[in-house]
Write an enzyme that holds these catalytic residues in place. Structure first.
Site, PDB file in Angstrom:
ATOM      1  N   ASP A 140       7.384  -2.548  -6.472  1.00 17.34           N
ATOM      2  CA  ASP A 140       7.276  -3.927  -6.955  1.00 17.34           C
ATOM      3  C   ASP A 140       6.641  -4.782  -5.862  1.00 17.34           C
ATOM      4  OD1 ASP A 140       9.230  -4.221  -5.049  1.00 17.34           O
ATOM      5  OD2 ASP A 140      10.858  -4.646  -6.453  1.00 17.34           O
TER       6      ASP A 140
ATOM      7  N   HIS B 132      -3.737   9.682   1.110  1.00 17.51           N
ATOM      8  CA  HIS B 132      -4.230  10.459   2.248  1.00 17.51           C
ATOM      9  C   HIS B 132      -5.253  11.505   1.828  1.00 17.51           C
ATOM     10  CE1 HIS B 132      -1.289   9.352   5.672  1.00 17.51           C
ATOM     11  NE2 HIS B 132      -1.364   8.366   4.809  1.00 17.51           N
TER      12      HIS B 132
END
Ligand code: HEM
Length: 289
Positions: A272, A71
């Site tokens: 992952d 962000h």
């Protein structure tokens, strides 16, 4: 998705965003090892150790740091402007934007900065601190699978506006064409958009960020997940609780038969490729996923 692909894109993410801010604020180009000859070469080690201590105490702060960096970088480049608090002169900085709902981890950045200031005052920018911290959180959460060199030497931005955040950050109700053009505006390909979205294998979200999905058709979201997990977790009232982004991290009892879809964290690493498996099974939170 191979971890190596994620690494490459995270490097590109920071490099592209860093290039954007440097054009706006400084003549130099960020370089890897920028702080090696400063502060006895201790800068990146101080960040790493402080991030590790923070995540050892509360592992959820890792996701917070990864999102904080995204962000920051998507709004005026990686210039640290997401960190700025409201003031009388600027009551609506980036962090007050609705697009920044749930943004957290500021306390970790403050702790890192305090340690850096104590070891080498006025040396390391907040922008670099955040970029290093997100890398170190990614490495921690992936058990070392995701690691990359971070070019540094950024200057801190002094402009921070909620309106900029609103117009630059992607929304959770965006469709794929809008997401592609939103990421293209920052120099990313559709494949890189998909790779970066894999960050939703970690962290959490407010129900208001995916309430539209509670009435989405069954072809778009697993109906058991929609009705018996998300709707129950969120409730119908005005409260806006948070839910884990990854079905793997949600309450196993509530999941019922869906537990057969849960992809165990590989070697304990939560960052992952499970996001992609969840996605193919319609078991993700956001429309944008
Ligand atoms: C593709 C467009 C994206 C959209 C529309 C999107 C939207 C969101 C939303 C709505 C939330 C939950 C906020 C809340 O309700 O509290 C969230 C959480 C999160 N996002 Fe994204 N995101 C996108 C891409 C990314 C990317 C590129 C990254 C990082 C590389 C990222 C990392 C995260 C993380 C780690 C969280 C969890 C944060 C926490 O636990 O505090 N997202 N995202």
């Amino acid at each position: 998705m191979k971890v190596s692909a994620v690494v490459l894109v995270l490097v590109a993410f920071q490099a592209a965003a860093a290039a954007a801010v440097v054009q706006a604020t400084a003549p130099g180009t960020p370089t890897v090892g920028y702080y090696n000859d400063k502060c006895n070469g201790s800068v990146e080690g101080i960040v790493r150790d402080t991030v590790k201590a923070a995540l050892d105490a509360d592992i959820t702060k890792g996701a917070a740091l990864v999102r904080l960096s995204f962000h920051d970088c998507f709004v005026r480049g990686c210039d640290g402007s997401v960190l700025l608090d409201p003031t009388c002169a600027n009551p609506y900085p980036e962090k007050t934007s609705g697009a920044n709902i749930g943004l957290r981890g500021f306390d970790v950045i403050d702790a890192i900065k305090a340690n850096l200031e104590s070891a080498c005052p006025s040396t390391v920018s907040c922008a670099d601190t955040l970029a290093f911290a997100a890398r170190d959180a990614s490495r921690y959460l992936s058990k070392g699978g995701i690691d990359y060199a971070v070019p540094a030497g950024r200057l801190d931005g002094v402009v921070s506006s909620a309106a900029d955040a609103e117009s630059n950050l992607p929304g959770s109700t965006f469709d794929v064409a809008t997401l592609i053009s939103n990421f293209a505006a920052k120099g990313f390909t559709p494949e890189e958009l998909v790779i970066l979205s894999g960050a939703h294998s970690i962290g959490r979200a407010h129900c208001s960020s995916f309430r539209d999905r509670l009435s989405a058709p069954s072809g778009k979201i697993n109906p058991y997940f929609r009705d018996n997990v998300l709707a129950k977790d969120c409730g119908a009232g005005p409260a806006d609780p948070t839910v884990e982004n990854n079905i793997r991290d949600q309450n196993a009892t509530a999941l019922g038969n869906l537990t057969s879809y849960v992809v165990p964290a590989s070697g304990g690493a939560s960052l992952d490729n499970s996001y992609y498996i969840n996605n193919l099974n319609n078991l993700v939170l956001f429309h944008s996923d």
